[in-house]
Design an enzyme around this catalytic site. Sequence first.
Site, PDB file in Angstrom:
ATOM      1  N   HIS A 152       0.851  -1.187   0.000  1.00 42.31           N
ATOM      2  CA  HIS A 152       0.000   0.000   0.000  1.00 42.31           C
ATOM      3  C   HIS A 152       0.891   1.244   0.000  1.00 42.31           C
ATOM      4  O   HIS A 152       2.082   1.168   0.348  1.00 42.31           O
ATOM      5  CB  HIS A 152      -0.918  -0.008   1.222  1.00 42.31           C
ATOM      6  CG  HIS A 152      -2.026  -0.992   1.106  1.00 42.31           C
ATOM      7  ND1 HIS A 152      -2.564  -1.638   2.187  1.00 42.31           N
ATOM      8  CD2 HIS A 152      -2.713  -1.453   0.028  1.00 42.31           C
ATOM      9  CE1 HIS A 152      -3.536  -2.443   1.786  1.00 42.31           C
ATOM     10  NE2 HIS A 152      -3.628  -2.352   0.482  1.00 42.31           N
ATOM     11  N   GLY A 212      -3.154  -2.063  -7.843  1.00 41.78           N
ATOM     12  CA  GLY A 212      -4.114  -2.793  -7.014  1.00 41.78           C
ATOM     13  C   GLY A 212      -5.564  -2.398  -7.256  1.00 41.78           C
ATOM     14  O   GLY A 212      -6.407  -3.255  -7.548  1.00 41.78           O
ATOM     15  N   ASP A 266      -4.350  -6.722  -7.732  1.00 43.30           N
ATOM     16  CA  ASP A 266      -4.471  -7.725  -6.669  1.00 43.30           C
ATOM     17  C   ASP A 266      -5.167  -8.969  -7.195  1.00 43.30           C
ATOM     18  O   ASP A 266      -4.779 -10.092  -6.870  1.00 43.30           O
ATOM     19  CB  ASP A 266      -5.254  -7.169  -5.471  1.00 43.30           C
ATOM     20  CG  ASP A 266      -4.564  -5.977  -4.813  1.00 43.30           C
ATOM     21  OD1 ASP A 266      -3.327  -5.950  -4.781  1.00 43.30           O
ATOM     22  OD2 ASP A 266      -5.289  -5.086  -4.332  1.00 43.30           O
ATOM     23  N   ASP A 298      -1.238  -1.493   4.793  1.00 42.59           N
ATOM     24  CA  ASP A 298      -1.387  -0.369   5.714  1.00 42.59           C
ATOM     25  C   ASP A 298      -2.678  -0.590   6.498  1.00 42.59           C
ATOM     26  O   ASP A 298      -3.765  -0.331   5.995  1.00 42.59           O
ATOM     27  CB  ASP A 298      -1.447   0.947   4.942  1.00 42.59           C
ATOM     28  CG  ASP A 298      -1.644   2.161   5.835  1.00 42.59           C
ATOM     29  OD1 ASP A 298      -1.648   1.998   7.072  1.00 42.59           O
ATOM     30  OD2 ASP A 298      -1.789   3.265   5.292  1.00 42.59           O
ATOM     31  N   HIS A 306     -10.336  -0.647  -2.484  1.00 38.33           N
ATOM     32  CA  HIS A 306     -10.453  -1.975  -3.093  1.00 38.33           C
ATOM     33  C   HIS A 306     -10.309  -3.072  -2.041  1.00 38.33           C
ATOM     34  O   HIS A 306      -9.804  -4.159  -2.332  1.00 38.33           O
ATOM     35  CB  HIS A 306      -9.448  -2.126  -4.231  1.00 38.33           C
ATOM     36  CG  HIS A 306      -8.016  -1.994  -3.822  1.00 38.33           C
ATOM     37  ND1 HIS A 306      -7.492  -0.839  -3.310  1.00 38.33           N
ATOM     38  CD2 HIS A 306      -7.006  -2.889  -3.835  1.00 38.33           C
ATOM     39  CE1 HIS A 306      -6.217  -1.039  -3.028  1.00 38.33           C
ATOM     40  NE2 HIS A 306      -5.897  -2.277  -3.332  1.00 38.33           N
ATOM     41  N   ASP A 317     -11.044  -6.726  -2.886  1.00 41.37           N
ATOM     42  CA  ASP A 317      -9.999  -7.398  -3.664  1.00 41.37           C
ATOM     43  C   ASP A 317      -8.864  -7.861  -2.756  1.00 41.37           C
ATOM     44  O   ASP A 317      -8.312  -8.954  -2.938  1.00 41.37           O
ATOM     45  CB  ASP A 317      -9.429  -6.468  -4.739  1.00 41.37           C
ATOM     46  CG  ASP A 317     -10.430  -6.118  -5.820  1.00 41.37           C
ATOM     47  OD1 ASP A 317     -11.487  -6.762  -5.884  1.00 41.37           O
ATOM     48  OD2 ASP A 317     -10.153  -5.185  -6.595  1.00 41.37           O
ATOM     49  N   ARG A 369      -7.532 -14.423   1.095  1.00 45.49           N
ATOM     50  CA  ARG A 369      -8.287 -15.677   1.154  1.00 45.49           C
ATOM     51  C   ARG A 369      -7.705 -16.713   0.199  1.00 45.49           C
ATOM     52  O   ARG A 369      -7.540 -17.883   0.565  1.00 45.49           O
ATOM     53  CB  ARG A 369      -9.758 -15.424   0.827  1.00 45.49           C
ATOM     54  CG  ARG A 369     -10.607 -16.676   0.890  1.00 45.49           C
ATOM     55  CD  ARG A 369     -12.071 -16.361   0.500  1.00 45.49           C
ATOM     56  NE  ARG A 369     -12.810 -17.586   0.337  1.00 45.49           N
ATOM     57  CZ  ARG A 369     -12.756 -18.387  -0.718  1.00 45.49           C
ATOM     58  NH1 ARG A 369     -12.000 -18.084  -1.745  1.00 45.49           N
ATOM     59  NH2 ARG A 369     -13.471 -19.491  -0.774  1.00 45.49           N
TER      60      ARG A 369
END
Length: 127
Positions: A8, A55, A60, A80, A87, A90, A96
Amino acid sequence: MRLALIAHDEKKPDLIEFAQNRKADLEQFELMATGTTGQRLIDATGLDIERKQSGPLGGDMQIGSEIASETCDGVIFLRDPLTAQPHEPDITALLRICDVHGTPLATNLASADAVLDELLDQLSDQP
């Protein structure tokens, strides 16, 4: 072995410093990164990095697709935790899919060192 590098905005300087300090180790991997992070890393280190979209524009998810296809062996994602990300769904999906596929994931500098060291050990064990 392929390794993804993501950070980030507030964590990009930390990832750049990490990459400068561990450049010789990172050179042993095929590297990919989200757009802006990748360009900043290339500029600061000269590493060969495949750049995905940024991203928020799908980078991502592109890296998530690599994980699902089992073409990504690890992820260093300096997040961060104090700033809301537009997002966020995402990001959650990327975390996950790492869990689903058992892909090593680092989200801070301490775990980044650990993940990189483990992947280097796996590289040295290969014939």
